[in-house]
Scaffold this motif. Structure first.
Motif, short mmCIF file in Angstrom:
data_model
loop_
_atom_site.label_atom_id
_atom_site.label_comp_id
_atom_site.label_asym_id
_atom_site.label_seq_id
_atom_site.Cartn_x
_atom_site.Cartn_y
_atom_site.Cartn_z
N CYS B 73 0.76 -1.17 0.04
CA CYS B 73 0.01 0.12 0.09
C CYS B 73 0.93 1.22 0.21
O CYS B 73 0.53 2.27 -0.44
N ARG B 76 2.29 1.70 -3.61
CA ARG B 76 1.12 2.43 -4.55
C ARG B 76 1.13 3.68 -4.20
O ARG B 76 0.92 4.57 -5.07
N ALA B 77 1.02 4.15 -2.73
CA ALA B 77 0.65 5.61 -2.50
C ALA B 77 1.78 6.51 -2.89
O ALA B 77 1.76 7.46 -3.69
N GLN B 80 1.52 6.73 -6.97
CA GLN B 80 0.61 7.72 -7.26
C GLN B 80 1.05 9.04 -7.17
O GLN B 80 0.85 10.06 -8.10
N CYS B 81 1.69 9.25 -5.88
CA CYS B 81 1.85 10.80 -5.87
C CYS B 81 3.21 11.17 -6.90
O CYS B 81 3.12 12.22 -7.61
N CYS B 84 1.53 11.81 -10.33
CA CYS B 84 0.88 12.90 -10.30
C CYS B 84 1.96 14.41 -10.39
O CYS B 84 1.68 15.28 -11.28
N ARG B 85 3.13 14.07 -9.67
CA ARG B 85 3.90 15.10 -9.35
C ARG B 85 4.67 15.33 -10.94
O ARG B 85 4.93 16.26 -11.40
N SER B 90 -3.30 17.14 -10.23
CA SER B 90 -3.86 16.94 -9.05
C SER B 90 -4.63 15.65 -9.24
O SER B 90 -5.25 15.49 -10.37
N TYR B 91 -4.76 14.87 -8.39
CA TYR B 91 -5.32 13.27 -8.41
C TYR B 91 -6.80 13.86 -8.36
O TYR B 91 -7.20 14.53 -7.59
N TRP B 93 -9.82 12.12 -7.25
CA TRP B 93 -10.41 11.15 -6.16
C TRP B 93 -11.75 10.49 -6.27
O TRP B 93 -11.68 9.23 -6.24
N SER B 94 -12.29 11.16 -7.54
CA SER B 94 -13.64 10.37 -7.80
C SER B 94 -13.01 8.84 -8.78
O SER B 94 -14.06 8.08 -8.57
N GLU B 96 -11.39 6.73 -7.34
CA GLU B 96 -11.41 5.62 -6.32
C GLU B 96 -12.98 5.00 -6.23
O GLU B 96 -13.06 3.97 -5.93
N ASP B 97 -13.95 6.07 -6.91
CA ASP B 97 -15.35 5.46 -6.65
C ASP B 97 -15.58 4.34 -7.68
O ASP B 97 -16.62 3.63 -7.59
N ARG B 99 -13.28 1.73 -8.15
CA ARG B 99 -12.36 0.74 -8.04
C ARG B 99 -13.24 -0.13 -6.97
O ARG B 99 -14.08 0.17 -6.34
N PRO B 100 -13.33 -1.53 -7.29
CA PRO B 100 -14.36 -2.52 -6.58
C PRO B 100 -13.67 -2.75 -5.20
O PRO B 100 -12.88 -2.41 -4.84
#
Lengths: 297, 100
Positions: B73, B76-77, B80-81, B84-85, B90-91, B93-94, B96-97, B99-100
């Motif tokens: 985890c 992954r974090a 992702q960061c 994006c950089r 900017s990420y 965040w929707s 994530e909605d 993602r299962p």
């Protein structure tokens, strides 16, 4: 294992350090606060969001009440913090430096919109409001009642003291009035009252004295500044064996009175009234949640 | 998605991973991994890195990983960061909605 419902201790874990986020799971705090605010440098706010999201959404400790403290209500980071924090599905979002009920209503509306978009039940995310200024303390009653999401107020003594031009002391007289304002607001709203940190984590005797006062005043829990404070604070906000015995005697006497159709029940020369009954039931509920007492049958 | 600049995320602290993502036009995905658990978990770490790049639609990147025993985890974090950089976004965040 699920969360006990107790909120005796809140420990902050800095959102930019994977080591600290992991470590914080293994202490005995009731509430774990993943922090995006003070412990995270401005250049690392984005990185902290990704880490905290992973920690809370996919790896949250099942036996703790989980919170995310977002950045200040007027900071440029707040909007993205909320977008992440609501989707991570913590038990609550902790808001720093709340001073007006209107601020809570604004955040409540924003959270509702995100919950709806994300397919989360609207209203699921609770709010803890940090009261950290004279203005916040004066408005505590309105803040506590501003939204059904508000589940607790927490006093932040360092900023409050600065706002008053007072000097912070171990005795805590400079925050006594604010403690009472926060406590009264919480009791009127029926929510949890969380006391300020005791800053000197090496002074065990000082912490004990502080706890004797705040427990006696009626607080439900306290934010801790260091893991070594956790066990002491948990113990202070748990019922003692004597309190549990007394509560059981009160309830037994009430049951006996009901069986015998006695109008008035007396324990140790005192008439058992409604407040005594309520206190006894609260003590047993806390004792049960803390694993100190088991209901028979 | 195109990366616009080299970017870094993470630290060399224990349980962390320092990720550097660099645009790699025409070179596809290249991953360099330095980890004390490379023998046991090298393939899993690379799989996570490729999965994150794929989620962002990044097809050309050089990724350098200095692992200090980070969990999946955390990898992954940090990835992702860094992406994006590097992409200067900017990420959303929707995402994530979905993602299962």
């Amino acid at each position: 294992m699920t969360h006990s419902g107790l909120k005796r201790t809140s420990l902050y874990a800095g959102g930019s350090s994977p080591g600290k986020l992991l470590e914080a799971r293994f202490y005995h705090e009731d509430c774990l606060v993943y922090d995006l605010e003070d412990s995270v440098a401005p250049a690392e706010k984005d990185a902290a969001r990704f880490l905290v999201y992973q920690a809370v959404r996919w790896h949250r400790p099942p036996d703790k009440y989980v919170l995310i403290r977002v950045n200040g209500l007027y900071s440029p980071y707040l909007e993205e913090d909320l977008e992440m924090a609501v989707r991570a599905r913590p038990d609550a979002i902790r808001l720093p430096k709340v001073e007006h009920a209107e601020e809570v209503r604004r955040i409540d509306a924003r959270i509702s919109a995100i919950e709806e978009t994300a397919g989360i039940a609207v209203g699921q995310t609770e709010l803890w409001c940090n009261i950290e200024s004279a203005l916040g303390a004066v408005n505590a009653k309105e803040i506590a009642a501003a939204s059904p999401r508000v589940a607790a107020l927490a006093l932040g003594a360092e900023d409050y003291t600065a706002s008053m031009g007072a000097l912070r002391s171990k005795a805590g007289w400079e925050i006594f009035y604010a403690r009472m304002q926060v406590l009264e607001a919480c009791r009127l709203a029926g929510i949890s009252a969380q006391d300020a940190v005791f800053s000197d984590f090496q002074d065990e005797a000082g912490l004990r004295e502080d706890l004797t006062m705040t427990r006696g005043l009626g607080f439900d829990g306290k934010t801790v500044i260091h893991p070594r404070q956790i066990d002491l604070v948990n113990a202070a906000f748990s019922p003692t064996p004597k309190e549990i015995r007394n509560a059981l005697r009160v309830l037994e006497a009430l049951e006996e009175g009901e069986r015998n159709h006695t109008g008035v029940v007396v324990v140790d020369g005192s008439m058992v009234d409604k407040p005594m009954e309520r206190r006894a039931r609260t003590v047993l509920a806390q004792a049960k949640a803390a694993g100190l007492w088991k209901e028979e049958g | 998605m195109d990366l616009k600049q080299p970017a870094m995320a993470g630290t060399l602290e224990s349980s962390d991973i320092q990720v550097t993502v660099v645009p790699n036009p025409g070179g596809g995905i290249a991953i360099e991994l330095d980890s004390p658990v490379k023998a046991q978990f090298g393939d899993a770490i690379r799989d996570t890195v490729r999965a994150v790049l794929a989620e962002f639609g990044v097809e050309e990147a050089r990724v350098q990983l200095l692992d200090q025993g980070a969990l999946d985890c955390v990898i992954r974090a940090r990835m992702q960061c860094a992406v994006c950089r590097a992409a200067q976004i900017s990420y959303d965040w929707s995402r994530e909605d979905r993602r299962p």
